[in-house]
Design a protein around this motif. Structure first.
Motif, mmCIF file in Angstrom:
data_model
loop_
_atom_site.group_PDB
_atom_site.id
_atom_site.type_symbol
_atom_site.label_atom_id
_atom_site.label_comp_id
_atom_site.label_asym_id
_atom_site.label_seq_id
_atom_site.Cartn_x
_atom_site.Cartn_y
_atom_site.Cartn_z
ATOM 1 N N GLY A 232 0.809 -1.213 0.000
ATOM 2 C CA GLY A 232 0.000 0.000 0.000
ATOM 3 C C GLY A 232 0.841 1.261 0.000
ATOM 4 O O GLY A 232 0.444 2.282 0.551
ATOM 5 N N GLY A 233 2.020 1.178 -0.609
ATOM 6 C CA GLY A 233 2.895 2.348 -0.707
ATOM 7 C C GLY A 233 3.748 2.589 0.514
ATOM 8 O O GLY A 233 4.507 3.564 0.547
ATOM 9 N N ARG A 234 3.680 1.724 1.523
ATOM 10 C CA ARG A 234 4.443 1.911 2.753
ATOM 11 C C ARG A 234 5.314 0.682 3.030
ATOM 12 O O ARG A 234 4.872 -0.453 2.839
ATOM 13 N N LEU A 235 6.530 0.945 3.484
ATOM 14 C CA LEU A 235 7.417 -0.146 3.867
ATOM 15 C C LEU A 235 6.797 -0.932 5.014
ATOM 16 O O LEU A 235 6.336 -0.361 5.999
ATOM 17 N N HIS A 236 6.795 -2.256 4.884
ATOM 18 C CA HIS A 236 6.250 -3.110 5.937
ATOM 19 C C HIS A 236 7.401 -3.727 6.718
ATOM 20 O O HIS A 236 8.125 -4.579 6.217
ATOM 21 N N ARG A 237 7.579 -3.284 7.971
ATOM 22 C CA ARG A 237 8.666 -3.760 8.821
ATOM 23 C C ARG A 237 8.213 -4.876 9.750
ATOM 24 O O ARG A 237 9.028 -5.674 10.206
ATOM 25 N N GLY A 238 6.926 -4.933 10.058
ATOM 26 C CA GLY A 238 6.453 -5.857 11.063
ATOM 27 C C GLY A 238 6.639 -5.268 12.461
ATOM 28 O O GLY A 238 7.241 -4.208 12.633
ATOM 29 N N ARG A 239 6.119 -5.972 13.462
ATOM 30 C CA ARG A 239 6.151 -5.452 14.827
ATOM 31 C C ARG A 239 7.567 -5.281 15.338
ATOM 32 O O ARG A 239 7.889 -4.330 16.049
ATOM 33 N N TRP A 240 8.465 -6.209 15.012
ATOM 34 C CA TRP A 240 9.819 -6.175 15.558
ATOM 35 C C TRP A 240 10.885 -5.930 14.494
ATOM 36 O O TRP A 240 12.069 -6.108 14.757
ATOM 37 N N GLY A 241 10.477 -5.561 13.287
ATOM 38 C CA GLY A 241 11.455 -5.284 12.226
ATOM 39 C C GLY A 241 11.917 -6.512 11.473
ATOM 40 O O GLY A 241 12.876 -6.439 10.703
ATOM 41 N N ALA A 242 11.237 -7.645 11.662
ATOM 42 C CA ALA A 242 11.695 -8.899 11.048
ATOM 43 C C ALA A 242 10.844 -9.334 9.862
ATOM 44 O O ALA A 242 10.986 -10.476 9.390
ATOM 45 N N ALA A 243 9.970 -8.461 9.349
ATOM 46 C CA ALA A 243 9.157 -8.827 8.193
ATOM 47 C C ALA A 243 10.051 -9.177 7.004
ATOM 48 O O ALA A 243 11.055 -8.517 6.743
ATOM 49 N N GLY A 244 9.684 -10.227 6.293
ATOM 50 C CA GLY A 244 10.440 -10.635 5.114
ATOM 51 C C GLY A 244 11.577 -11.605 5.383
ATOM 52 O O GLY A 244 12.208 -12.086 4.446
ATOM 53 N N GLU A 245 11.842 -11.898 6.648
ATOM 54 C CA GLU A 245 12.970 -12.774 6.984
ATOM 55 C C GLU A 245 12.594 -14.250 6.872
ATOM 56 O O GLU A 245 12.946 -15.072 7.721
ATOM 57 N N ILE A 246 11.899 -14.618 5.808
ATOM 58 C CA ILE A 246 11.502 -16.016 5.634
ATOM 59 C C ILE A 246 12.691 -16.896 5.259
ATOM 60 O O ILE A 246 12.596 -18.117 5.296
#
Length: 379
Positions: A232-246
């Motif tokens: 949605g045009g905004r960087l998604h960090r997640g609650r603790w900054g670990a979004a995307g660390e799959i």
């Protein structure tokens, strides 16, 4: 914006609102006259003149020299935004190098510098080398560090909102380090730290192949493959900054990607993994059968993790960059072939147009975003 009556309102708030609106109009470019600017912003000419005086006093606006050959009579005064009023510094710090970009308030890069780092260095040695590289970059451009309004740095690993590297396996000694605080010792301005893949995603949306794309995933394919996401045009960090660390899940094929391609163990002699990977990818570009088979195998391995992110977020585009894409598009072509059948929606998979500059450019964008938040705040 329509001019607001001061009756019953707080004059200081209204002044800030008017100043922010005028500054945004000038920031858009051009050199309008006072009357043109008043019409553009929706304020009276006297109010606009007062706002211009205030912004000039703050060093944010300058009067433009009269244009030659403008006809009879006194030429109308014109004004411009002073992009040189301050600067943003973007850093990309990893195990092997630091890359620096210096930009004005319009995001125009006016200087850059790259320096090698020894993968075996402990944090104090690495930070000393980073500071020396920053000094070199500033000296080359003639910009004093007091002119910096914000600094942002990208680095591998999970980064907290406070700038601490909470988890990192790529840079020795980095885990647990408050990188924001350590870098902040060298600057009077705010310092921000973010995950490298997150910054690469911001850069691709700002000035890369995903420009103005609101839902995009960026895959940094390298020693370990990182993933960043804008939703949605905004960087998604997640609650603790670990979004995307799959990539933490071995089953998804994004760990030790360079080693999987080359067979060179992770943690080998400095640069051995990258050199071996580049040799394989270059050979694959020239249709070497053995190298092509290795790239196809790596793409099949990575496709599970990339498809998992795509299915979770449903983006418009996936951008692939990083060290494993520098020798051509063979890996990207294979990822297109192997990821798309695993997804449920039409999906563009594109090569990064920013190359190895993506993280540093994204750091500049983060610094500018933080500058803008303060520049246009009205509270």
């Amino acid at each position: 914006m329509s001019e607001i009556s001061l009756h019953g309102g707080d004059p200081s708030v209204l002044r800030r609102l008017n100043a922010a609106a005028t500054l945004r109009a000038l920031r858009g470019g051009g050199e309008p006259t006072l009357s043109e600017l008043a019409r553009l912003v929706g304020l009276s000419r006297p109010t606009t003149e007062g706002v211009i005086g205030e912004l000039t006093g703050r060093g944010l606006v300058a009067e433009v020299a009269p244009r030659s050959g403008s006809g009879l009579g006194r030429p109308a005064r014109r004004y411009r935004f002073r992009a040189e009023a301050g600067y943003a510094l973007g850093l990309d710090i990893d195990a092997h190098s630091v890359q620096i970009f210096l930009a004005d308030l319009n995001g125009q890069v006016i200087g850059s510098h790259r320096a090698g780092l020894d993968v075996g260095w402990e944090p104090p040695e690495r930070l000393a080398a980073v500071r020396a590289a920053i000094k070199t970059c500033l000296s080359a451009t003639g910009i004093d560090r007091s002119a910096l309004w914000a600094v942002a740095a990208g680095t591998p690993g999970v980064v907290t909102a406070e700038g601490t590297v909470a988890f990192c396996t790529v840079v020795p000694g980095w885990q647990g380090l408050n990188l924001g605080r350590e870098l902040g010792r060298s600057f009077a301005c705010p310092v921000y730290v973010e995950n490298d893949a997150n910054l690469a995603t911001m850069a691709e949306r700002w000035r890369g192949v995903a420009e103005d794309t609101d839902d995009v995933i960026c895959v940094l394919a390298g020693l370990h493959t990182g993933v960043g996401a804008v939703i949605g045009g905004r960087l998604h960090r997640g609650r603790w900054g670990a979004a995307g660390e799959i990539g933490m899940l071995p089953e998804l094929g994004l760990r030790d990607t360079t080693a999987a391609l080359t067979g060179v163990p992770t943690g080998s002699v400095r640069g051995a993994e990258d050199a071996a990977a580049e040799a394989v990818l270059t050979a694959a570009q020239h249709d070497d059968p053995e190298a092509v088979a290795l790239v196809e195998r790596l793409a099949a391995r990575m496709s599970r993790g990339i498809a998992a992110m795509a299915l979770a977020i449903d983006p418009e585009m996936i951008v692939v960059g990083g060290a494993l894409t520098r020798a051509g598009d063979r890996l990207i072509d294979e990822l297109r072939r192997q990821v798309r059948p695993l997804c449920l929606s039409p999906l563009r998979i594109e090569a990064s147009t920013l190359g190895d500059e993506a993280v540093g450019v994204g750091a500049v964008r983060l610094a500018l975003d933080r500058i803008d938040e303060n520049l246009f705040r009205v509270d």
